[in-house]
Every structure is written in C-alpha cells, then in structure tokens.
Design a protein around this motif. Sequence first.
Motif: not given
Ligand code: NAD
Length: 396
Positions: A49-50, A111, A243, A272
């Motif tokens: 969703s995000t 989830a 990680k 990001l």
């Molecule tokens: P985000 O917060 O934008 O997205 C998280 C998603 O997980 C959302 O869709 C949310 O609804 C869902 N979610 C959370 N808890 C949940 C649950 N219990 N059940 C079902 N859905 C659930 O986060 P993001 O930054 O897109 O992160 C996603 C992945 O990317 C993570 O593993 C993060 O570590 C990794 N990542 C992020 C970055 C960064 O800088 N943001 C960089 C590299 C990797």
Amino acid sequence: MIIEPRMRGFICLTAHPDGCAQSVKNQINYVKSKGDIDGPKKVLVIGASTGFGLASRITSAFGSNAATIGVFFEKEPSEGKTATPGWYNTAAFEQEAQKAGLYAKSINGDAFSNEIKQQTIDLIKADLGQVDMIIYSLASPVRMHPLTGILHRSTLKPIGSTFTNKTVDFHTGNVTQVSIEPANQEDIDNTVVVMGGEDWSMWMEALSNAGVLAKGVTTIAYSYIGPEVTEAVYRKGTIGRAKDHLEATAFEITDSLKSLDGKAYVSVNKALVTQASSAIPVIPLYISLLYKIMKAEGVHEGCIEQIQRLFSERLYTGSTVPTDDKGRIRIDDWEMREDIQAQIKTLWEIATTENLTEIGDLAGYKQDFLNLFGFGFQGVDYMAEANEMTLIPSIQ
Ligand code: NAD
Ligand code: NA
C-alpha cells in the motif's frame, strides 16, 4: 471535508484521498512512460500500500500487465476521520487497474497472522490459480508471532556501545547531537523476529504447501546497506541484524523452491523518505544531504524509479540477474557511488542548522514527507471538499 496535514512528531495524522490518488497516477504514468517490461503476470505483493511495495505493485501491473493481489495493514476511514495513506493509495490503484482492465484485489489485515495468509491463499485459488511473483515489502515496528502469540517489538539501536552523531529534526531544520544507548540481546532478538526473514519464509511455505506457486516462481524482499555515517545505527545495529537474517533467508527459500525451479532474491534499495525511515535518528540528515547530491548529479530516484529499474534492468532483462558477492541485487548502486559518498563525508562534517538549507535538500525532504500523506501535489485542489470516506473497491 477539507483535509489539511496535521503533524505529530514523525507522523502525520491525516491523509488526503485526492493527493494519494495523484501520487498513484504519477507513478503509473512514470512506469508507462518507460515502456513494457516482459515481467511477471500474477503477482502477490505483501506490504502493497505504500513505499517500495506500492511501487512494486504499480510496476507489475502497469509495466508488465500483471494481475495483482495486495496485502497490507491500513486504517479505513471513519466519519470525520481520514484513512491512512495506504488505504487511499490502494483505492486509487484499484480504480486505475480496473480502468486498464487489470485484475486487482486487496486484503487488509495482519500479514504476520495465519488467518491473513489463509485468506490470501483462498483468494489466489479462487481467482488466479497460482502466482509467479511474490514481493515481500513489509515494514513494521511490531509482530505478533503466530505460533506463540507473543508481541515482539523491533528497536533501532546500535550494538556494543553508545552511538553519538548528528541528526536533524526535518520539521524545524535543527541539527543536533543525538546519543543512542546500545541494544541488549533481547532488543536484537526481537528486531530479528519482526524484520528478519522468518515471516517471509512462513509465507512461502504456506503458499507452496497450498500449491499456489507457479513453476519458475520468483520472490523478492527489500534490504538496505547505506554509508559509514549511518552504519552504527543501521547496518551494524539491531535493524542490520534483521536484514542479515532476511538476506540469509533468501538462500533457504531458494533451496525450498528447487522442485519448482523457483528463486528468492533480496534487492538492496536506496535510502528514501518513508514513514519508517523518518523515525530513524541520523537517517533524515543523511537523506537530506544525499538528495541534494543525487539531484545535482541527475541520478535521484524515488520508490517508483527504483522499482521500475529493478524490474527492467535487473530482474527481467532476459539474461542472468546480476548480483553482488553476497547474492544480492544492487539497485542502491547510484547512492553508493564513490564520488557521491565522498561528497556526503565532506558535507557531513560541516553540516549545521545554519547551513543545512544550503548544503542539504531539506525542502526536498519535507516535500517527500508531505507527499507520503497525499499533500503537496500539483494538480490537487486542497481547498476543495475531499471525500475522506473513499473506499477500496475490492474491500467493502
Ligand atoms: P512502508 O512503511 O512505506 O511500507 C510498509 C508496508 O507494509 C505498507 O504497505 C504497510 O501497510 C505494510 N504493513 C506493515 N505492517 C503490516 C502488517 N502487520 N500486516 C500487513 N501489512 C503490513 O515501508 P518501505 O520503506 O516501503 O519499506 C519496505 C521494505 O523496504 C522494508 O523491508 C524496508 O526495510 C525496505 N527498504 C526501505 C528503504 C527506505 O529508505 N525506506 C531502503 C531500502 C529498503
Ligand atoms: Na512497502
């Protein structure tokens, strides 16, 4: 009602349905502008969703014509109260998918639970038969373990010794020193339980046992490495241990998918602005310096640019998927470029409250943060009445 941003610390309490819809449309247009990808056709996105998960769903659907099922945990709207951004993002995504004749259904719930896994399996069986791609993009501070019922909380702490460094409050622009006490073993273990690979492998096992994985299935989860300045609190801290675990889990999943000729990947993505990363000390200062440099070099990317490039230049090129010596896909290559990191080091030393608006991209940070909640988009009339009760078509 007329919806304005209401900030509380690192979060915004409101979200704008039309702004979220604009964000989704912008991302769809970007993916379409880059042309077709010969990618997956039936995709499950966990964390859809995000952030990176939403970008993955959009890239699958509008880059590769895929049917998508999205799983996430968002708050629905109630009278006088907005939904969370991921709710409105998904409402807009499903509407656009419908218009384009693409299958899209969503499941809102935890989830980590057995129930949501079963519900997802039932939906795949009923509508798609099998999936050929599973994207695992959860970011959560807590996990209720489905076998023990214990609620685990992740922490963002250094390991071994107290970490002191600069940080910025991106709302005020104040650069200060922050000290974070080191984690104990329990903190480390809990963070690995929440953000490590166990739940990813539980998903894959459940899907495999249910017979809903296609031959040649691919699954991918997202990781981060980052620079020296954030190492103590990120990659060598509690979250880094999680990680490490996630990355090791990819090899185990690949082994378990042998009979299906399947493969599990981890992609290391760029830093990001997301809801999660804004809450980590030190990271916002790093990101504001990074954005300034990457924009000046013409290599800045958001989630959608990252994932579109991941699909088109790494996963679905028609030849071997390039990985580093630890088997990871690197789409953080531009962030980690030597010249870019050298500039970060220099600027990090001199960064203060007084010069940050000059040497860093604080404005870009704030803009991205507002955008997460559907605010600050061109083409949206924020003075107009918005429908906070906007629903997701497949969830009533
Ligand atoms: P985000 O917060 O934008 O997205 C998280 C998603 O997980 C959302 O869709 C949310 O609804 C869902 N979610 C959370 N808890 C949940 C649950 N219990 N059940 C079902 N859905 C659930 O986060 P993001 O930054 O897109 O992160 C996603 C992945 O990317 C993570 O593993 C993060 O570590 C990794 N990542 C992020 C970055 C960064 O800088 N943001 C960089 C590299 C990797
Ligand atoms: Na995500």
